[in-house]
Design a protein around this motif. Structure first.
Motif, PDB file in Angstrom:
ATOM      1  N   CYS A 221       0.853  -1.187   0.000  1.00 57.10           N
ATOM      2  CA  CYS A 221       0.000   0.000   0.000  1.00 57.10           C
ATOM      3  C   CYS A 221       0.884   1.231   0.000  1.00 57.10           C
ATOM      4  O   CYS A 221       1.777   1.369   0.845  1.00 57.10           O
ATOM      5  N   VAL A 222       0.636   2.123  -0.941  1.00 58.47           N
ATOM      6  CA  VAL A 222       1.394   3.362  -1.054  1.00 58.47           C
ATOM      7  C   VAL A 222       0.452   4.532  -0.787  1.00 58.47           C
ATOM      8  O   VAL A 222      -0.541   4.708  -1.496  1.00 58.47           O
ATOM      9  N   THR A 223       0.762   5.314   0.249  1.00 57.35           N
ATOM     10  CA  THR A 223      -0.063   6.486   0.534  1.00 57.35           C
ATOM     11  C   THR A 223       0.359   7.633  -0.377  1.00 57.35           C
ATOM     12  O   THR A 223       1.545   7.820  -0.659  1.00 57.35           O
ATOM     13  N   LEU A 224      -0.639   8.411  -0.804  1.00 61.73           N
ATOM     14  CA  LEU A 224      -0.419   9.465  -1.791  1.00 61.73           C
ATOM     15  C   LEU A 224      -0.789  10.842  -1.245  1.00 61.73           C
ATOM     16  O   LEU A 224      -1.141  11.744  -2.008  1.00 61.73           O
ATOM     17  N   GLY A 254      -0.079   8.970   9.073  1.00 64.97           N
ATOM     18  CA  GLY A 254       0.299   7.722   8.405  1.00 64.97           C
ATOM     19  C   GLY A 254       0.163   6.509   9.304  1.00 64.97           C
ATOM     20  O   GLY A 254      -0.163   5.409   8.840  1.00 64.97           O
ATOM     21  N   ASP A 255       0.388   6.703  10.595  1.00 63.90           N
ATOM     22  CA  ASP A 255       0.264   5.598  11.548  1.00 63.90           C
ATOM     23  C   ASP A 255      -1.199   5.215  11.751  1.00 63.90           C
ATOM     24  O   ASP A 255      -1.530   4.033  11.883  1.00 63.90           O
ATOM     25  N   ALA A 256      -2.072   6.226  11.764  1.00 67.52           N
ATOM     26  CA  ALA A 256      -3.510   5.949  11.849  1.00 67.52           C
ATOM     27  C   ALA A 256      -3.977   5.223  10.593  1.00 67.52           C
ATOM     28  O   ALA A 256      -4.776   4.276  10.659  1.00 67.52           O
ATOM     29  N   PHE A 261      -5.862   0.447   7.913  1.00 71.09           N
ATOM     30  CA  PHE A 261      -5.642  -0.452   6.779  1.00 71.09           C
ATOM     31  C   PHE A 261      -5.555  -1.898   7.255  1.00 71.09           C
ATOM     32  O   PHE A 261      -6.221  -2.787   6.713  1.00 71.09           O
ATOM     33  N   LEU A 262      -4.727  -2.138   8.274  1.00 73.70           N
ATOM     34  CA  LEU A 262      -4.550  -3.504   8.748  1.00 73.70           C
ATOM     35  C   LEU A 262      -5.840  -4.040   9.361  1.00 73.70           C
ATOM     36  O   LEU A 262      -6.155  -5.230   9.206  1.00 73.70           O
ATOM     37  N   HIS A 263      -6.596  -3.183  10.024  1.00 73.76           N
ATOM     38  CA  HIS A 263      -7.890  -3.575  10.593  1.00 73.76           C
ATOM     39  C   HIS A 263      -8.807  -4.132   9.506  1.00 73.76           C
ATOM     40  O   HIS A 263      -9.382  -5.215   9.641  1.00 73.76           O
ATOM     41  N   ALA A 278      -9.113   3.503   5.668  1.00 77.62           N
ATOM     42  CA  ALA A 278      -7.751   3.915   6.011  1.00 77.62           C
ATOM     43  C   ALA A 278      -7.507   5.378   5.637  1.00 77.62           C
ATOM     44  O   ALA A 278      -6.918   6.147   6.414  1.00 77.62           O
ATOM     45  N   ASN A 279      -7.972   5.792   4.465  1.00 76.37           N
ATOM     46  CA  ASN A 279      -7.849   7.197   4.074  1.00 76.37           C
ATOM     47  C   ASN A 279      -8.581   8.099   5.067  1.00 76.37           C
ATOM     48  O   ASN A 279      -8.107   9.186   5.414  1.00 76.37           O
ATOM     49  N   ALA A 280      -9.744   7.647   5.520  1.00 73.37           N
ATOM     50  CA  ALA A 280     -10.530   8.433   6.473  1.00 73.37           C
ATOM     51  C   ALA A 280      -9.801   8.567   7.804  1.00 73.37           C
ATOM     52  O   ALA A 280      -9.782   9.644   8.416  1.00 73.37           O
ATOM     53  N   ALA A 281      -9.177   7.482   8.267  1.00 72.30           N
ATOM     54  CA  ALA A 281      -8.444   7.527   9.541  1.00 72.30           C
ATOM     55  C   ALA A 281      -7.263   8.492   9.450  1.00 72.30           C
ATOM     56  O   ALA A 281      -7.020   9.286  10.368  1.00 72.30           O
ATOM     57  N   GLY A 282      -6.538   8.432   8.353  1.00 65.44           N
ATOM     58  CA  GLY A 282      -5.418   9.346   8.174  1.00 65.44           C
ATOM     59  C   GLY A 282      -5.867  10.793   8.127  1.00 65.44           C
ATOM     60  O   GLY A 282      -5.253  11.676   8.738  1.00 65.44           O
TER      61      GLY A 282
END
Length: 306
Positions: A221-224, A254-256, A261-263, A278-282
């Protein structure tokens, strides 16, 4: 999008705990600590193996972990070493930089697997690690042995490159040990340049394909940033847009993202649902001050459903 946390994921995280210092203000942080706190917020159980000094910052860190709902049973108090700190600054472009003095307490923890309770090892489903801690050879060996002795446990590698605290050969070895790898776009470009120094072009999908094949990684997974994320898994590429928010600071976002993501990944959600959550958490953490601000599963779901 799911409306319940369901059965929580059980993670053993090995990494740093430190105090992020912004203009003289100290806030508890460290990628492994932040990730663990967010796993707890999502209904999971995270055990963090780390170290603090026998000093004021160390004892305050332990108290702060308890307030975050985290177990401190695997936190070692290391005599003669200071609790870690990170001097945090923001660049004119909005990027965050970290200066992390070392060695500190988390570099000097007991590296025998006997220091981990049998009950903890019996229950874990994932091992989480980053790069920074493992620049200490004894700690890299410790985590490698831990992985070897737990063949049925999967591994999540959150790259988190920090200037002066990584090297390419280390990243290559750690990539071989993970099932899921998360990094950001700038980090992907750095690794691509090191893997293919003669290439003048960069293509993110090609990089993901080549890296996952070379190191036998199931999912990357690559965050953008504000653009969301790209997920590469089994030859399939999915790009998912981010959410528009007013950014307070990006520390811990990024940690959130990694925890959310893993969840979803562990729960076998659809890729689109994993990415949106995951995007929402970040985005949620970036909109609030500090690396581990208060938030709920419902807060994250509310953004994800937009």
């Amino acid at each position: 999008m799911r409306n319940t946390t369901g059965e929580g994921i059980r993670v053993l995280a090995v990494g740093e705990i430190l105090w992020d210092i912004f203009d003289g203000t100290e806030i508890l942080g460290g990628a492994s600590l932040n990730f663990s706190a967010n796993i707890q917020r999502l209904g999971g159980a995270a055990t963090l193996i780390t170290g603090v000094g026998a000093d004021d910052r160390g004892y305050r860190a332990i108290d702060a972990m308890k307030l975050l709902g985290l177990s401190t049973k695997a936190v070692q108090i290391v005599p003669g070493e200071a609790t870690g700190i990170a001097l945090v600054e923001s660049t004119p472009s909005g990027e965050t930089t970290f200066h992390i003095p070392r060695p500190v307490a988390f570099d000097r923890i007991d590296t025998s697997t006997s220091s981990i309770s049998a009950e903890t090892l019996r229950l874990i489903e994932w091992i989480y690690f980053g790069t920074l801690l493992q620049t200490e050879p004894a700690l890299e060996d410790f985590i490698a042995e831990l992985i070897y002795t737990q063949p049925n446990v999967r591994c999540f590698y959150d790259l988190n490159l920090r200037t002066g605290h990584w090297n390419y050969a280390l990243v290559q070895r750690l990539s071989h040990r993970c099932h899921v790898m998360k990094l950001n776009l700038d980090e992907a470009k750095i690794l691509s340049g090191l893997a293919h120094p003669s290439s003048q072009t960069f293509d993110l999908t090609s990089f993901c394909q080549q890296w996952t094949s070379e190191y036998d990684i199931d999912t990357m997974c690559v965050t953008l940033g504000a653009e969301g994320c790209l997920i590469y898994s089994s030859g399939s590429v999915d790009t998912h847009s981010g959410f528009s928010i007013e950014v307070h600071d990006t520390v811990g976002a990024g940690d959130a993202f990694a925890a959310a993501f893993l969840h979803g990944y562990h729960s076998k959600w659809l890729t689109e649902d994993i990415a949106r959550f995951a995007n929402a958490a970040g985005a949620l953490v970036a909109s609030r001050p500090g690396a581990t601000p208060e938030w709920t599963y419902g807060d994250c779901n509310h953004i994800a459903q937009q």
